[in-house]
Design a protein around this motif. Sequence first.
Motif, PDB file in Angstrom:
ATOM      1  N   ASP A   1     110.659  97.826  10.488  1.00  0.00           N
ATOM      2  CA  ASP A   1     111.653  97.716   9.417  1.00  0.00           C
ATOM      3  C   ASP A   1     112.116  99.115   9.035  1.00  0.00           C
ATOM      4  O   ASP A   1     111.335  99.922   8.525  1.00  0.00           O
ATOM      5  CB  ASP A   1     111.024  97.004   8.215  1.00  0.00           C
ATOM      6  CG  ASP A   1     111.969  96.917   7.021  1.00  0.00           C
ATOM      7  OD1 ASP A   1     113.163  97.252   7.175  1.00  0.00           O
ATOM      8  OD2 ASP A   1     111.504  96.531   5.930  1.00  0.00           O
ATOM      9  N   GLY A   2     113.383  99.412   9.271  1.00  0.00           N
ATOM     10  CA  GLY A   2     113.927 100.724   8.959  1.00  0.00           C
ATOM     11  C   GLY A   2     114.813 100.733   7.730  1.00  0.00           C
ATOM     12  O   GLY A   2     115.507 101.736   7.472  1.00  0.00           O
ATOM     13  N   SER A   3     114.773  99.668   6.934  1.00  0.00           N
ATOM     14  CA  SER A   3     115.691  99.567   5.794  1.00  0.00           C
ATOM     15  C   SER A   3     115.397 100.573   4.692  1.00  0.00           C
ATOM     16  O   SER A   3     116.278 100.895   3.894  1.00  0.00           O
ATOM     17  CB  SER A   3     115.640  98.144   5.210  1.00  0.00           C
ATOM     18  OG  SER A   3     114.333  97.841   4.734  1.00  0.00           O
TER      19      SER A   3
ATOM     20  N   GLY B   1     101.520  90.857  12.474  1.00  0.00           N
ATOM     21  CA  GLY B   1     101.963  89.483  12.697  1.00  0.00           C
ATOM     22  C   GLY B   1     102.160  88.671  11.439  1.00  0.00           C
ATOM     23  O   GLY B   1     102.848  87.649  11.443  1.00  0.00           O
ATOM     24  N   SER B   2     101.581  89.133  10.332  1.00  0.00           N
ATOM     25  CA  SER B   2     101.737  88.436   9.050  1.00  0.00           C
ATOM     26  C   SER B   2     102.850  89.031   8.198  1.00  0.00           C
ATOM     27  O   SER B   2     103.065  88.602   7.058  1.00  0.00           O
ATOM     28  CB  SER B   2     100.416  88.485   8.268  1.00  0.00           C
ATOM     29  OG  SER B   2      99.371  87.878   9.004  1.00  0.00           O
ATOM     30  N   GLY B   3     103.542  90.042   8.732  1.00  0.00           N
ATOM     31  CA  GLY B   3     104.622  90.677   7.988  1.00  0.00           C
ATOM     32  C   GLY B   3     104.163  91.760   7.037  1.00  0.00           C
ATOM     33  O   GLY B   3     104.958  92.264   6.240  1.00  0.00           O
ATOM     34  N   ASN B   4     102.877  92.092   7.105  1.00  0.00           N
ATOM     35  CA  ASN B   4     102.352  93.151   6.251  1.00  0.00           C
ATOM     36  C   ASN B   4     102.418  94.496   6.965  1.00  0.00           C
ATOM     37  O   ASN B   4     102.343  94.567   8.198  1.00  0.00           O
ATOM     38  CB  ASN B   4     100.899  92.858   5.881  1.00  0.00           C
ATOM     39  CG  ASN B   4     100.757  91.575   5.095  1.00  0.00           C
ATOM     40  OD1 ASN B   4     101.516  91.306   4.170  1.00  0.00           O
ATOM     41  ND2 ASN B   4      99.780  90.750   5.484  1.00  0.00           N
ATOM     42  N   GLU B   5     102.535  95.578   6.179  1.00  0.00           N
ATOM     43  CA  GLU B   5     102.583  96.905   6.778  1.00  0.00           C
ATOM     44  C   GLU B   5     101.202  97.275   7.315  1.00  0.00           C
ATOM     45  O   GLU B   5     100.181  97.075   6.642  1.00  0.00           O
ATOM     46  CB  GLU B   5     103.049  97.945   5.758  1.00  0.00           C
ATOM     47  CG  GLU B   5     103.323  99.312   6.367  1.00  0.00           C
ATOM     48  CD  GLU B   5     104.120 100.229   5.456  1.00  0.00           C
ATOM     49  OE1 GLU B   5     104.458 101.343   5.898  1.00  0.00           O
ATOM     50  OE2 GLU B   5     104.399  99.827   4.307  1.00  0.00           O
TER      51      GLU B   5
ATOM     52  N   LYS C   1      98.037  98.796  17.935  1.00  0.00           N
ATOM     53  CA  LYS C   1      97.956  97.534  18.683  1.00  0.00           C
ATOM     54  C   LYS C   1      98.315  96.327  17.805  1.00  0.00           C
ATOM     55  O   LYS C   1      98.520  95.216  18.316  1.00  0.00           O
ATOM     56  CB  LYS C   1      96.560  97.360  19.257  1.00  0.00           C
ATOM     57  CG  LYS C   1      95.450  97.240  18.239  1.00  0.00           C
ATOM     58  CD  LYS C   1      94.092  97.110  18.922  1.00  0.00           C
ATOM     59  CE  LYS C   1      92.972  96.979  17.883  1.00  0.00           C
ATOM     60  NZ  LYS C   1      91.645  96.875  18.537  1.00  0.00           N
ATOM     61  N   LYS C   2      98.423  96.540  16.482  1.00  0.00           N
ATOM     62  CA  LYS C   2      98.723  95.449  15.557  1.00  0.00           C
ATOM     63  C   LYS C   2     100.216  95.307  15.276  1.00  0.00           C
ATOM     64  O   LYS C   2     100.651  94.333  14.658  1.00  0.00           O
ATOM     65  CB  LYS C   2      97.978  95.671  14.238  1.00  0.00           C
ATOM     66  CG  LYS C   2      96.467  95.792  14.387  1.00  0.00           C
ATOM     67  CD  LYS C   2      95.814  96.138  13.060  1.00  0.00           C
ATOM     68  CE  LYS C   2      94.317  96.379  13.235  1.00  0.00           C
ATOM     69  NZ  LYS C   2      93.666  96.780  11.959  1.00  0.00           N
TER      70      LYS C   2
END
Length: 387
Positions: A175-177, A156-160, A169-170
């Motif tokens: 992102d497939g770039s 939810g914070s944009g982190n991997e 569950k997180k």
Amino acid sequence: MKVLVAVDSFKGSISSIEASKAISEGIQESYPDAEIIALPLADGGEGTVEALLQATGGMKIETKVKGPLSIEKTAIYGILDDGKTAVIEVAEACGLTFVSPEQRNPLLATTYGVGELIADAIGKGCREFVIGLGGSATNDGGIGMLQALGFRFLDGSGNEVELGGQALKKITGIDGSGVLPELMECHFRIACDVNNVLYGPTGAAHIFGPQKGATPEMVEELDEGLRNFAQIVLEQLGIDLQSIAGAGAAGGLGAAFSGFLHSEMESGIDLIMDITNMEQKMQGADIAVTGEGKLDDQTAMGKAPLGVARLAAVHGIPVVALAGAVSPDVWGLNKLGMTSCFSIVNSPMTLEEAMDPEVAFNNLKRTAAQLFRLIQRVAVPAEKLQN
């Protein structure tokens, strides 16, 4: 006399290659000039790389990968003699056998090493892949493999997210770039003999999680994670992972291969027989010999020996199966195309003794020799034997 010898490994005892050698030596005691076509068998699990390299040629490749608990290990895969087809057993990278019982934890176990094997093979020019599912210690939905290939799964914070089933569950975004561009050129054939869905009562966590060390609480957490993963994939990529038969195989690797890498799921033995060109090689055979460690109701569910029997039946070729143990309900196998089944154990002995590689080799050789002495006697007129 032309004989097709197509035997699976006697797991925990001898390989399919050694079993084939033992049977061939036994046959040659009665038929020194027999044409023996030996095709070691596998069903997509353990021994698949070895069997396909033996049957088609090629080379073994060793490389370092992350093991199931993210500790570096050496893993082996094969490249067939066409130079473009890689054969990978996922258990080589994330197998349950590499994790001690007290360390088994599918919340932490990752398939990352599987992706590293694929990337290594791509770097060596491979674009065709044969993947054997099964034997994994993981329940991460295959995200570890996909992460190694350049996919990023974000929280939810944009982190991997981290590795392992705990991350499922997180996930809130994909992102497939950064995916390896060569993946677009690759074709994957997946040997898979289970049809479990990804999540739910018959999904990966509930059916396979406990044997990988999952407690009841872990099973619920993993199932919740797989459900979330599938929902995100459906919303963002339009792919319904839950509708894929076999998506739950190898802790959800089936879903990753089918949904993200557009793979074909196939019966393990059918795939192996196709690659080894078994149907053509058995043409004109007088008899086929198959077998595995134990012939039982699991064999009847479609394991390697039954695949051989069914193919041989199409061409009217009788099939004899040899095994360390034969189920009392052998009639079921006879009805499914197995002409006859024999145990190679010739005297009372412990299971440990029977599985000793040298004992198993000699028992296979001896049984094959006696069987073909009988065949020779039946095949040759009595008056010729007396002269």
